[in-house]
Design a protein around this motif. Structure first.
Motif, PDB file in Angstrom:
ATOM      1  N   ARG A 138     107.346   6.444 -15.625  1.00  0.00           N
ATOM      2  CA  ARG A 138     107.153   7.793 -15.086  1.00  0.00           C
ATOM      3  C   ARG A 138     105.701   8.018 -14.678  1.00  0.00           C
ATOM      4  O   ARG A 138     105.423   8.604 -13.626  1.00  0.00           O
ATOM      5  CB  ARG A 138     107.580   8.824 -16.130  1.00  0.00           C
ATOM      6  CG  ARG A 138     107.584  10.259 -15.617  1.00  0.00           C
ATOM      7  CD  ARG A 138     108.028  11.230 -16.681  1.00  0.00           C
ATOM      8  NE  ARG A 138     109.391  10.973 -17.103  1.00  0.00           N
ATOM      9  CZ  ARG A 138     109.747  10.563 -18.304  1.00  0.00           C
ATOM     10  NH1 ARG A 138     108.808  10.323 -19.221  1.00  0.00           N
ATOM     11  NH2 ARG A 138     111.010  10.358 -18.614  1.00  0.00           N
ATOM     12  N   GLN A 175     105.079   6.359 -11.340  1.00  0.00           N
ATOM     13  CA  GLN A 175     105.626   7.139 -10.235  1.00  0.00           C
ATOM     14  C   GLN A 175     104.743   8.340  -9.902  1.00  0.00           C
ATOM     15  O   GLN A 175     104.559   8.690  -8.735  1.00  0.00           O
ATOM     16  CB  GLN A 175     107.046   7.605 -10.565  1.00  0.00           C
ATOM     17  CG  GLN A 175     108.083   6.494 -10.483  1.00  0.00           C
ATOM     18  CD  GLN A 175     108.111   5.832  -9.116  1.00  0.00           C
ATOM     19  OE1 GLN A 175     108.151   6.508  -8.092  1.00  0.00           O
ATOM     20  NE2 GLN A 175     108.069   4.506  -9.103  1.00  0.00           N
ATOM     21  N   GLN A 176     104.188   8.957 -10.934  1.00  0.00           N
ATOM     22  CA  GLN A 176     103.287  10.085 -10.688  1.00  0.00           C
ATOM     23  C   GLN A 176     102.016   9.632  -9.966  1.00  0.00           C
ATOM     24  O   GLN A 176     101.521  10.313  -9.066  1.00  0.00           O
ATOM     25  CB  GLN A 176     102.936  10.760 -12.018  1.00  0.00           C
ATOM     26  CG  GLN A 176     104.116  11.506 -12.636  1.00  0.00           C
ATOM     27  CD  GLN A 176     103.807  12.012 -14.035  1.00  0.00           C
ATOM     28  OE1 GLN A 176     102.821  11.614 -14.663  1.00  0.00           O
ATOM     29  NE2 GLN A 176     104.666  12.895 -14.545  1.00  0.00           N
TER      30      GLN A 176
END
Length: 533
Positions: free
Chosen positions: A207, A210-211
């Motif tokens: 995650r 992806q950020q």
């Protein structure tokens, strides 16, 4: 004669068994089941209800104006049927979102109108923009270095080309004998996967990456992000059965979220999912060294969260009549929300409509259940079962602590619908084999409607899981998937046209029958051992 009329006559003319032996499982009230079937198949209001939920109010994205208007419609409709204690229960969700305008076209080297849909919670383009298109799929830190300085002022294609295969196998899924046999079996034991040579990134690490990738696109000055959807999909319902179907292409777009609904969420870039064929054409033209330009207009609106929250569940009930059992509850439920690519017809206006129609049927025949029968329409299932989890935590138990609320011992059963427009063929027993003799008696009079399967395995991925998580008896009906996996689940094709009226009526009759039978038993349904916190 019209196919629908023929089917209805065939179903309503079926004769239920004259009697069912009274066993320790409790006597089955055949006369009432016959009245449920007659009301549901001959005087159904299901298609009228679902027409309003989809054509008029859909889509029903949690927090948006459409689901609010649909909720008001449902509450008024339940009142006309004579249901009691009609109310909403709200909970924090975040910002709502709605789409106000969208258009997309390739303008060079040739004009091509593009089939697509902005992702939920994406920002807009602040009017129409025209920009060069660049292919920049980024999956690693090294990819970021490769594209640094090359994205400013451009519309970015974020994935490589995907192969589009000729459709093979089963696209429309009616259960055959092999499927039925598999549903009745426990899954085969699985071999533990081999340990990877190098550690896999954790969910948190993935995650975070992806950020960083999203922030890179922003920092590099990209105009918008375009993708062609996921390479794979998860079967709704959580079963590991092999009756899966191929995702169709041909302009079908499977679209989800692409922005933050948090009040302090980082505003990203406009994000759009488009048809894979249109996406692939632009990739191939770019790979030939020919410039591609695109015109894009995305206009969206965010809706602030009011006091109490943007999420809500709709609750109503038929009060119990037995002085000793009326405080106990049998629940029917389905998620009311949908994604925004279409009108959420098979996901999940069908489930919501069937449960509403089940309650209407029971009131119409003046059923007098011993226990209270309650219907719940959940919000934000699509964002992680948020509505049903909030309700379970408020009324029954917090799975983190397993501290029980007074209502915990009063819930007899929860029955859920969330697998499309196909008819019910049975019920998953969640590996609670003590239920088998009870449910076996219940489905005998429903066999003429095609209900014959008692599936032993546990399934998840929908709202009954919130009840299962705290040890309450929550169940999902087994449905024929039809086009659910292949075409309509989370897609831009999920319109009323895909709904099968006769199957929807059958769903309502079966749900009403299960609710009534559970409400009339002398005893509560047996439970599995409660989970640890």
């Amino acid at each position: 004669m019209h196919k629908l009329a023929t089917t209805i006559i065939a179903l309503t003319c079926l004769t239920l068994p004259a009697s069912v032996p009274a066993q320790a499982t409790g006597k089955v009230d055949i006369a009432t089941l016959e009245r449920i079937r007659e009301e549901g198949m001959q005087r159904s209001q299901a298609m009228e209800t679902i027409g309003w939920l989809t054509d008029v109010y859909g889509p029903r994205l949690t927090g948006g104006p459409e689901i609010r208007e649909a909720g008001d419609f449902v509450k008024k409709r339940m009142a006309t049927w004579g249901l009691s204690n009609i109310h909403e229960e709200s909970w924090p969700f975040g910002k709502g979102w709605s789409l106000e305008r969208f258009s997309a076209s390739m303008t060079e080297p040739r004009v091509m109108p593009i089939i697509g849909m902005p992702k939920a919670w994406t920002v807009g383009t602040k009017g129409a923009v025209t920009a060069d298109v660049v292919l920049a799929p980024i999956a690693t830190e090294a990819d970021m270095a490769k594209f640094r300085g090359k994205l400013r002022g451009r519309i970015v294609l974020t994935q490589p080309e995907r192969e589009v295969k000729m459709l093979e196998g089963r696209i429309v899924l009616r259960m055959d004998e092999d499927d039925i046999a598999e549903a009745k079996s426990l899954p085969a034991a699985r071999t533990a996967p081999a340990r990877p040579a190098s550690p896999r990134p954790s969910m948190a690490d993935a995650r975070a990456l992806q950020q960083r990738i999203q922030q890179f696109y922003i920092d590099e000055g990209a105009v918008a992000l375009i993708d062609r959807g996921s390479d794979s999909f998860m079967s709704a319902g959580g079963s590991d059965l092999t009756w899966q179907t191929q995702r169709v292409d041909g302009g079908t777009v499977f679209v989800g979220a692409g922005g933050s609904r948090a009040d302090d969420g980082v505003q990203g870039l406009p994000a759009v999912t488009i048809a894979v064929e249109h996406y692939n054409r632009m990739v191939r033209v770019l790979e030939k060294g020919i410039p591609v330009r695109m015109e894009l207009d995305v206009r969206t609106r965010f809706h602030d969260e009011p006091p109490g929250g943007n999420g809500f569940n709709i609750i109503a009930e038929i009060p119990g009549t037995d002085p000793d059992l009326k405080d106990e509850v049998v629940m029917l439920g389905a998620h009311f929300d949908s994604w925004h690519g279409a009108t959420g017809a098979t996901d999940n206006a069908t489930g919501s409509t069937a449960m509403l129609e089940a309650m209407r049927i029971l009131k119409a025949i003046d059923a007098r259940p011993r226990r209270t029968i309650r219907v719940a329409l959940w919000g934000a299932e699509e964002q992680g079962l948020l509505g049903s989890r909030a309700y379970v935590k408020e009324h029954f138990a917090d799975p983190a602590t397993m501290q029980r609320k007074p209502g915990y011992e009063k819930l007899a059963a929860y029955f859920n619908l969330d697998n499309g427009t196909g008819r019910i063929r049975g019920i998953w027993m969640q590996q609670n084999m003590a239920l088998q003799p009870i449910f076996a008696e219940w489905i005998k009079p429903l066999a003429p409607l095609g209900v014959t399967i008692l599936g032993p395995r546990s399934v998840g991925s929908t709202d009954h899981s919130a009840f299962e998580a705290v040890g309450l008896p929550g169940f999902q009906f087994i449905q024929e998937r039809l086009e659910y996996n292949s075409r309509t689940h989370h897609s831009n094709m999920d319109f009323l046209d895909r709904v099968q009226p006769e199957d929807l009526m059958q769903q309502a009759v079966v749900a009403a029958s299960f609710a009534y039978l559970a409400a009339m038993r002398d005893e509560m349904l047996p439970r599995k051992a409660a989970p640890v916190p």
